[in-house]
Design a protein around this motif. Structure first.
Motif: not given
Length: 885
Positions: A220-223, A237, A217-218, A258
């Motif tokens: 997949t936000r783009g980091t 995932t 979850t953390s 995602y």
């Protein structure tokens, strides 16, 4: 031109030459003395280490003394400042894997290098230290490793992270303490560091499903910037989606957005990984598939062969479950048929065959014809299988597809390839009635010039079954009799049997068949002569009294419903007497290895005392044992004996399993007991059975066991009467009762006085499957037709929600206790429907055949259609009752 060819030839020779050719361990160990020279020659030392590494990687083993000498000599090379040599030193130390007492010698040098200003030294020293150290030294260098993980130099950080991945196998507790540093490394700008950090972080948390979900979850936000790390994240995932779909029935799919977003990534590997992940989702819908199929379609026209291969292979898998979703890519895939890479071309063709429409079949066949001559047999087999599936899908196109198969059948090819073609033609003849006549003629032409005995006999057998049912059976006789004249003894014998089948089924041909069979009486092979004599006698061609037509047809066409291994065993055990061998005495059950034999290593009691492992028939051995006990000798023939079922946990004081023997009017429980306590002797051993939950059973006899010494298996029996021919079921509770006597370990003698004791056992059950013998049939379709529709019963049932279609199929097979036929028990992954064929013998020796058709909807609700044919109307009803209840 000739010059160019010569150059290529020279290059080939160079490619085959190895600089290490012919080096010997002894000579290299002598050379290793250069490590001790006062003036070190770095280049020479590196060459010697290279040779040592080559020997180690070729599987050469060094003795303890040799390894120690090399190791101590290598440690002296730390004084050299040459960077190339130092890297070779690290490699050889890692490969030699020194023992704990030798490691101390290099530990200080490696720790010094670990804190060196030269980054290459630091990275390699970390890798070597982590490879050769044990847990105690690891705690001393843990602080340095933590610092290395967050080091600014990516080479050092990656070395520490990869070492952590390896150490996780041996010292997980230490590595798990590095979570904060690893998490920091996941944010690194260096691609490899981020990749290795994510891999290590996932491994640290992999047993905690919630932690993995939070990690995904953390991130997949783009980091995540590194394409390699992104590919890993996509895989993690997918795993989270799979696990959540098992627990979440609402139909929402977390993280799908995602995966879809990754399809727009600039790195090709990420796009492909995301597309593949979407296609492999459980129960994926057409809407979810569309974006993935679109990007794979773009890859099909890529200039890079690896992308074309990856895309077409993924689409090939998708076509198995969602053929309509792939049809948009057909034009692109048609251009790949001429691809230089034959693997890509083969996958393109087989995908097109799965997804093509009826109108495009002829065009596709023309393209494939040119292509087939260029590929190897293993690829041709894949194409043939795909063509067979296409023909079954579009039966009206059988002419062009059958012609294609017959043409390639005449071309050069190996056995497996030819067998695949013949099998395909046979299946098409069976499933498409219009294709029968042309298909049989193609097979007849093939055996005129067939070099494989197995295929000739297979085709002759098939001709004997299907040929007499055609409109003009006489046209096949010439082809069959040619085999008698021209072929080897095996094929000649097969041809004689086929001729006899035509004689039995077609009365108008009988006189001609008799003439041909009489000619076979003078063959130089005894098998051919014996068959000809037998068939002439059976059909009445030698002037003897003819048996009834039904008997003849049953003898010639009836499937052998006895397992060959059982027949072979019975014939070996047959002792010549005045009584002829009786084939009805051969047990029909498909023998599986008894559970007790599998557990023999753990002092479990073996069944019987038990039938030995091997081809001897378990049923025969049980029948002999039971008929030798007066109480059971009047029960009649034994119908079935189950595999042993354990009634105690492993490693308990007493080990007991039960074998259920089924007779027409009786059931006998055979309790196999083993005493596992050396200081005890058990006497008057008996199992007290409570049948209060089995109302149709009445206890009629008990046979106690007089004595049960330590580690010597023994049996006690309990017999019940039940209604004749009725598949009565019930649960039985069991208590083991006995007198315990203490045994003197020094003398081995038991005391005279004993104490009564009892031991609670697990319950045993009689279920419907106990009344069914697993007996396969060689040709299900013929057996089904021979039983006829008179006693056929068909009904439909809802099986409720199931984990998968495979689980539902297995549940029904186990419930009925029947033998799956023709491999139909195997369910393809993600399949929405499935057909299963079962056969067996029901109590009373009634043959039963079952056709099951399964379907599953989006909510995993399984529906089943059950068709039963048997020799007795009440048995067909009984099978439906078993499923209904």
């Amino acid at each position: 031109m000739a010059q160019f060819v010569k150059k290529d030839d020279d290059r080939d020779e160079e490619a085959e030459y190895s600089p290490f050719l012919g080096i010997e361990k002894g000579a290299v160990l002598q050379e290793a003395r250069v490590f001790n020279d006062p003036q070190l020659d770095s280049r020479r030392c590196s060459q010697v280490i290279t040779k040592l590494l080559y020997l180690l990687n070729q599987g050469e083993t060094f003795t303890k003394v040799e390894a120690t000498e090399v190791f101590f000599a290598v440690t002296k090379l730390f004084q050299s400042k040459d960077i190339g040599l130092r890297r070779m030193v690290y490699l050889i130390i890692k490969e030699l894997s020194p023992s704990s007492d030798e490691v101390i010698i290099v530990t200080s040098s490696l720790m010094k290098d670990m804190n060196s200003k030269t980054d290459v030294y630091r990275a390699n020293a970390i890798r070597v230290l982590c490879r050769i150290t044990d847990g105690t030294l690891l705690t001393q260098i843990e602080r340095y490793l933590k610092q290395a993980i967050v080091d600014k130099n990516p080479v050092v950080a990656s070395a520490a992270l990869v070492s952590g991945i390896h150490l996780l196998q041996t010292n997980p507790e230490i590595v798990k303490r590095w979570s904060n540093e690893v998490q920091e490394a996941v944010q690194s700008r260096a691609a490899l560091v981020q990749f290795h950090a994510l891999a290590l972080l996932h491994q640290i948390r992999q047993n905690d499903r919630l932690a993995v979900s939070k990690l995904v979850t953390s991130l997949t936000r783009g980091t995540v910037r590194s394409p390699l790390a992104q590919c890993l994240l996509i895989r993690y995932t997918s795993q989270v989606i799979r696990e959540s779909s098992m627990n979440n029935q609402s139909g929402d799919r977390p993280f799908y957005d995602y995966l879809e977003g990754c399809l727009r990534h600039k790195a090709e590997m990420v796009i492909f990984e995301a597309a593949r992940a979407i296609t492999e989702l459980n129960g994926v819908t057409s809407r979810e598939l569309t974006p993935a199929i679109t990007v794979l379609q773009l890859f099909l026209s890529s200039s890079k062969p690896v992308l074309r291969f990856a895309a077409v292979r993924t689409l090939n898998k998708v076509a198995m479950t969602h053929p309509m979703a792939v049809t948009n890519c057909n034009i692109d895939m048609e251009s790949l048929i001429s691809d230089q890479n034959r693997s890509i071309a083969t996958l393109a063709i087989t995908t097109l065959l799965k997804t093509g429409n009826e109108s495009g079949v002829d065009r596709l066949m023309k393209q494939i014809t040119n292509f087939m001559s260029d590929i190897a047999d293993e690829f041709k087999i894949v194409v043939v299988d795909a063509i067979r599936s296409l023909c079954l899908k579009f039966p009206l196109k059988y002419r062009s597809l059958m012609n294609f198969l017959s043409n390639i059948l005449r071309e050069e090819g190996g056995f497996e390839y030819k067998k695949a073609i013949v099998d395909s033609i046979v299946i098409l003849i069976r499933d498409i009635p219009d294709a029968k006549e042309s298909g049989l003629l193609h097979l007849c032409e093939f055996i005129e010039d067939c070099e494989f005995t197995y295929l000739s006999t297979q085709i002759l057998h098939f001709l004997g079954v299907e040929g007499p049912k055609t409109s003009d059976p006489s046209k096949y006789i010439r082809y069959i009799y040619n085999r008698v004249i021209l072929e080897n003894a095996t094929v000649r014998a097969g041809a004689v049997s086929t001729l006899a089948k035509f004689g039995a089924m077609v009365d108008s041909l009988k006189p001609r068949i008799f003439v041909l069979l009489r000619r076979c009486l003078y063959d130089n092979d005894d098998e051919v002569r014996d068959r000809a004599t037998l068939y002439l006698n059976t059909l009445g061609g030698d002037g003897s009294v003819v048996e009834t037509d039904k008997d003849v047809k049953e003898f010639l066409f009836g499937s052998l419903d006895i397992p060959l291994v059982n027949l072979e065993t019975s014939l070996k055990n047959y002792e010549p007497t005045e009584e002829p061998f009786d084939i009805s005495s051969v047990p029909k059950e498909v023998k599986s290895q008894p559970l007790a034999e599998k557990k023999s290593a753990s002092k479990k009691p073996t069944a019987l005392g038990a039938p030995p492992v091997g081809p001897t028939s378990t049923v025969d051995a049980y029948e002999k044992l039971l008929s030798s006990i007066p109480e059971f000798s009047s029960f009649g023939p034994l119908f079935k004996s189950s595999a042993p079922v354990e009634l105690t946990e492993a490693e308990t004081e007493y080990a007991v399993n039960v074998v259920k023997h089924i007779f027409d009017k009786h059931v006998v429980f055979q309790y196999n007991c083993t005493n596992t306590i050396p200081e005890q002797l058990l006497e008057n051993v008996v199992v007290v059975v409570d049948a209060s939950e089995a109302e149709e059973f009445a206890e009629v006899a008990t046979k106690p066991l007089k004595s049960l010494p330590y580690d010597t298996p023994g049996q006690t029996f309990v017999a019940f009467e039940k209604p004749e021919g009725v598949p009565a079921v019930g649960r039985f509770s069991n208590v083991l009762k006995f007198i315990v006597k203490e045994v003197d370990p020094s003398t081995g003698e038991a005391e005279e006085d004993g104490v009564e004791d009892e031991y609670q056992l697990e319950d045993s059950e009689i279920v419907a499957a106990d009344y069914m013998l697993k007996v396969g049939v060689s040709n299900f379709r013929n057996a089904w037709e021979s039983l006829g529709p008179d006693f056929e019963r068909i009904d439909e049932y809802g099986l409720g929600p199931r984990e998968s279609l495979g689980e539902a199929v297995n549940a029904v097979i186990n419930l009925l206790g029947m033998q799956p036929c023709e491999g139909t028990e195997v369910v393809a992954a993600n399949s929405r429907s499935h057909s299963c064929l079962l056969s067996g013998i029901y109590i009373g020796n009634v043959k039963v055949l079952v056709r099951l058709s399964f379907g599953v909807d989006s909510s995993k609700e399984v529906a089943m259609k059950l068709a039963v044919r048997s020799e007795d109307e009440s048995v067909s009803d009984a099978i439906h009752d078993i499923v209904a209840n």
